[in-house]
Design a protein around this motif. Structure first.
Motif, PDB file in Angstrom:
ATOM      1  N   SER A  86       8.662  -9.315 -35.305  1.00 33.31           N
ATOM      2  CA  SER A  86       7.796  -8.151 -35.401  1.00 33.31           C
ATOM      3  C   SER A  86       8.576  -6.907 -35.010  1.00 33.31           C
ATOM      4  CB  SER A  86       6.580  -8.317 -34.482  1.00 33.31           C
ATOM      5  OG  SER A  86       5.799  -7.134 -34.460  1.00 33.31           O
ATOM      6  N   THR A  88       8.213  -2.911 -34.193  1.00 37.04           N
ATOM      7  CA  THR A  88       7.205  -1.912 -33.841  1.00 37.04           C
ATOM      8  C   THR A  88       7.877  -0.593 -33.485  1.00 37.04           C
ATOM      9  OG1 THR A  88       5.722  -3.619 -32.971  1.00 37.04           O
ATOM     10  CG2 THR A  88       5.289  -1.330 -32.309  1.00 37.04           C
ATOM     11  N   ASN A  98       3.839  -1.022 -37.367  1.00 37.02           N
ATOM     12  CA  ASN A  98       4.202  -2.428 -37.193  1.00 37.02           C
ATOM     13  C   ASN A  98       4.600  -3.058 -38.520  1.00 37.02           C
ATOM     14  OD1 ASN A  98       3.444  -2.729 -34.315  1.00 37.02           O
ATOM     15  ND2 ASN A  98       1.384  -2.287 -35.087  1.00 37.02           N
TER      16      ASN A  98
END
Length: 405
Positions: A86, A88, A98
């Protein structure tokens, strides 16, 4: 592009692991930098910007030579790989952007550094703009994560893009920057270069550094340009001189680079003083035919009374090869008896050659010789002539003497 970025990132992880135990003071933490020759995260052939954290995690944006692809990668603490990560971005207003990266978009590698893993993926130009505008970037991979500040990222990435553009401008622009580097930082007695060179005192550090960095950016990573960039760094008081001159000498075996590197081990702020190391480097430079190294080695042998006969021979050979500093020192030591019992007539010949070659101190020494206190008949006309020559070239003692006359 991703494969090049991965190789680059894994290589840098090794360097940073070494830096963590050897020379951590050289690393700038928590601030994005455009990577230039001599930096820990620099790699020839790519244009990069990145940031290093205090635990030696790091993030880097890599531009390819053509500027068509951009990759971002990070090395973070961890021992296991995740199938997806992920990404971000936290903007200055608190908004978070995101992204989840997985499958063929994500490349994972184990750097040659214990307890670290790397992830790399391609990003769009729009993504780059978001990175430059954001406050922080967090990479989450399962339980593993790292948050990188993005302070300085806009300037760092823009500088990488500017360097990439120079490389894309082609052979003509590259030739122009190589010529500019030669003119600004070339050594006058570099036997490997046809450029006239510039005396140390006349180097403009900013001009020389810019020219040689742009020659690098344009794709010229020749030993000569590497040496000249090291010389420019040294004039600027930039500790990266040690890295560049070391590579030019020990890696490229560029003859005159051995003298410049030896000078750093004699007196510099970049490394410890080690006269034995300096002598070894001068021996190597002299063996490769570098006149300046031979001169410095000869002078060292005489001054330290290590091997006076060999020192004299090296100085004489350097003087005969036309190196003014060797001619001046050899002439001066023939006068004062440092070399045998003195020979003022022979000293005059060497000093005249040095003065004709532009050496102000040699011109002043000649003037003193014609005062008649060194074994030659006094010659007031020649005394004044050489005194004026020395003064015109900036010799302080000649300037003072003329002010009193």
């Amino acid at each position: 592009m991703l494969s090049h970025a991965i190789r680059f990132i894994c290589t840098c992880a090794v360097f940073l692991a070494a830096a963590a135990t050897a020379s951590a003071q050289q690393v700038v933490f928590d601030e994005w930098r455009y990577h230039q020759p001599g930096d820990l995260l620099y790699d020839e052939g790519v244009h990069t910007a990145g940031v290093i954290l205090e635990d030696y995690s790091f993030a880097v944006i890599v531009l390819d030579a053509a500027g068509k692809n951009t990759a971002i990668g990070a090395v973070i603490p961890g021992t296991e790989f995740e199938d997806s990560i992920s990404s971000t971005l936290t903007m200055t207003d608190g908004f978070q952007r995101n992204l989840t990266i997985s499958g063929d978009r994500l490349r994972r590698e184990q750097p040659k550094s214990d307890g670290m893993v790397s992830y790399t993926f391609s990003i769009s130009e729009e993504d780059v703009e978001f990175f430059q505008a954001a406050l922080t970037w967090t990479l989450q991979a399962g339980d593993q994560s790292a948050t990188f500040p993005l302070a300085g990222s806009r300037d760092a990435v823009d500088a990488a893009r500017a360097a990439q553009q120079i490389s894309a401008d082609g052979a003509e622009v590259r030739a122009e920057w190589i010529a500019a580097c030669d003119a600004a930082a070339g050594h006058p007695y570099d036997t490997e270069s046809d450029a006239p060179g510039v005396a140390w005192s006349d180097i403009d550090a900013d001009t020389a550094t810019e020219a040689c960095l742009n020659a690098y950016a344009a794709g010229d990573v020749s030993p000569r340009t590497r040496f000249q960039l090291g010389r420019a760094y040294d004039k600027a008081g930039d500790a990266r001189a040690l890295e560049l001159l070391g590579r030019a000498a020990l890696g490229d075996e560029y003859p005159i680079a051995f003298h410049s590197l030896a000078a750093l081990y004699t007196a510099s702020d970049y490394t410890f003083r080690d006269l034995g190391r300096a002598r070894d480097l001068l021996e190597q430079g002299a063996a490769l035919g570098d006149t300046v190294s031979a001169y410095a080695l000869g002078r060292m042998l005489v001054e330290r009374d290590a091997d006076k006969d060999r020192g004299r021979a090296l100085l004489r050979d350097a003087a005969e090869a036309g190196y003014p500093a060797a001619q001046r020192i050899y002439g001066a030591w023939l006068i004062d008896g440092t070399l045998e019992n003195g020979d003022p007539a022979l000293a005059r010949d060497y000093l005249e050659r040095a003065a004709d070659g532009g050496d102000a101190d040699a011109a002043y020494a000649l003037a003193q010789l014609y005062l008649g206190d060194s074994g030659l008949d006094p010659d007031p006309r020649r005394y004044l002539s050489y005194l004026k020559l020395a003064a015109r070239r900036g010799n302080a003692q000649a300037l003072d003497a003329l002010a009193l006359d």
